[in-house]
Design an enzyme around this catalytic site. Sequence first.
Site, PDB file in Angstrom:
ATOM      1  N   HIS A 184      -2.916   7.707   6.519  1.00  0.00           N
ATOM      2  CA  HIS A 184      -1.912   8.635   5.965  1.00  0.00           C
ATOM      3  C   HIS A 184      -2.571   9.885   5.387  1.00  0.00           C
ATOM      4  O   HIS A 184      -2.009  10.976   5.458  1.00  0.00           O
ATOM      5  CB  HIS A 184      -1.085   7.967   4.862  1.00  0.00           C
ATOM      6  CG  HIS A 184       0.083   7.187   5.354  1.00  0.00           C
ATOM      7  ND1 HIS A 184       1.124   7.748   6.055  1.00  0.00           N
ATOM      8  CD2 HIS A 184       0.384   5.874   5.234  1.00  0.00           C
ATOM      9  CE1 HIS A 184       2.013   6.826   6.349  1.00  0.00           C
ATOM     10  NE2 HIS A 184       1.584   5.670   5.862  1.00  0.00           N
ATOM     11  N   GLN A 239       2.857  10.100   1.157  1.00  0.00           N
ATOM     12  CA  GLN A 239       4.141   9.426   1.322  1.00  0.00           C
ATOM     13  C   GLN A 239       5.112   9.720   0.181  1.00  0.00           C
ATOM     14  O   GLN A 239       6.305   9.489   0.316  1.00  0.00           O
ATOM     15  CB  GLN A 239       3.940   7.916   1.432  1.00  0.00           C
ATOM     16  CG  GLN A 239       3.263   7.490   2.710  1.00  0.00           C
ATOM     17  CD  GLN A 239       3.165   5.995   2.765  1.00  0.00           C
ATOM     18  OE1 GLN A 239       2.197   5.418   2.257  1.00  0.00           O
ATOM     19  NE2 GLN A 239       4.156   5.358   3.358  1.00  0.00           N
ATOM     20  N   HIS A 261      -4.586   1.564   7.102  1.00  0.00           N
ATOM     21  CA  HIS A 261      -3.260   2.169   7.252  1.00  0.00           C
ATOM     22  C   HIS A 261      -3.070   3.296   6.228  1.00  0.00           C
ATOM     23  O   HIS A 261      -2.644   4.402   6.579  1.00  0.00           O
ATOM     24  CB  HIS A 261      -2.191   1.077   7.069  1.00  0.00           C
ATOM     25  CG  HIS A 261      -0.791   1.567   7.130  1.00  0.00           C
ATOM     26  ND1 HIS A 261       0.046   1.283   8.184  1.00  0.00           N
ATOM     27  CD2 HIS A 261      -0.053   2.306   6.261  1.00  0.00           C
ATOM     28  CE1 HIS A 261       1.227   1.836   7.956  1.00  0.00           C
ATOM     29  NE2 HIS A 261       1.194   2.451   6.785  1.00  0.00           N
ATOM     30  N   GLU A 262      -3.382   3.013   4.964  1.00  0.00           N
ATOM     31  CA  GLU A 262      -3.170   4.020   3.913  1.00  0.00           C
ATOM     32  C   GLU A 262      -4.134   5.195   4.053  1.00  0.00           C
ATOM     33  O   GLU A 262      -3.747   6.345   3.834  1.00  0.00           O
ATOM     34  CB  GLU A 262      -3.281   3.385   2.529  1.00  0.00           C
ATOM     35  CG  GLU A 262      -2.280   2.276   2.253  1.00  0.00           C
ATOM     36  CD  GLU A 262      -0.840   2.608   2.599  1.00  0.00           C
ATOM     37  OE1 GLU A 262      -0.437   3.793   2.526  1.00  0.00           O
ATOM     38  OE2 GLU A 262      -0.092   1.678   2.962  1.00  0.00           O
ATOM     39  N   GLY A 294       0.847  -1.185   0.000  1.00  0.00           N
ATOM     40  CA  GLY A 294       0.000   0.000   0.000  1.00  0.00           C
ATOM     41  C   GLY A 294       0.886   1.240   0.000  1.00  0.00           C
ATOM     42  O   GLY A 294       2.040   1.189   0.424  1.00  0.00           O
ATOM     43  N   CYS A 299       5.853   0.447   7.642  1.00  0.00           N
ATOM     44  CA  CYS A 299       5.511   1.569   6.780  1.00  0.00           C
ATOM     45  C   CYS A 299       6.756   2.036   6.041  1.00  0.00           C
ATOM     46  O   CYS A 299       7.833   2.139   6.634  1.00  0.00           O
ATOM     47  CB  CYS A 299       4.946   2.704   7.637  1.00  0.00           C
ATOM     48  SG  CYS A 299       4.442   4.153   6.713  1.00  0.00           S
ATOM     49  N   LEU A 300       6.597   2.330   4.762  1.00  0.00           N
ATOM     50  CA  LEU A 300       7.721   2.823   3.977  1.00  0.00           C
ATOM     51  C   LEU A 300       8.231   4.165   4.505  1.00  0.00           C
ATOM     52  O   LEU A 300       9.394   4.506   4.308  1.00  0.00           O
ATOM     53  CB  LEU A 300       7.337   2.958   2.502  1.00  0.00           C
ATOM     54  CG  LEU A 300       6.975   1.652   1.798  1.00  0.00           C
ATOM     55  CD1 LEU A 300       6.537   1.933   0.356  1.00  0.00           C
ATOM     56  CD2 LEU A 300       8.127   0.668   1.831  1.00  0.00           C
TER      57      LEU A 300
END
Length: 173
Positions: A144, A54, A140-141, A49, A98-99
Amino acid sequence: MSILKIARMGHPVLRQRARRVEPGEITTPAFQKLIDDMMETMSEYHGIGLAAPQVHEPVRLAIVGVERGENEPIEVIAVVNPEISPVGSATVEDWEGCLSLPDLRGRVPRHTRIRLRGLDRGGSRLELELRDFPARVAQHETDHLDGILFVDRMKSTSSLSFIEEWGKYHQKD
């Protein structure tokens, strides 16, 4: 397509609420390129994702891996202006990474079933019911897009681990 630079925790773009995307923007070449570049970036970094903030784009766009049916492979889709509502009250605490927080993992409570609504990359209405891991990814996304990181959702930071130690001691939890 291009690999985009990932914003890391501490960058202000990750803490602001992303703006809604106007339906007329979705099919523009620039927005379609952003979707393609985000998919390429997510793949490059082995994510499941990715949210537009991000990659330094404060718009309500998320790339999410979903399951269309039981025993079906995960499909990666773009969701514009996503909205999430829980289906039932069941939650489970599980590991997330997470990235934007490279090399960290932590246990986060999430709803096990959700309804995901938004627009697809063509601007058409999208509505899916997701459960388990795909539901976790979508939550999660979408967080963000509201300036929320997974560490903000943790009940306790006691599980926060570097990925190397997580792999040694916690991966099977």
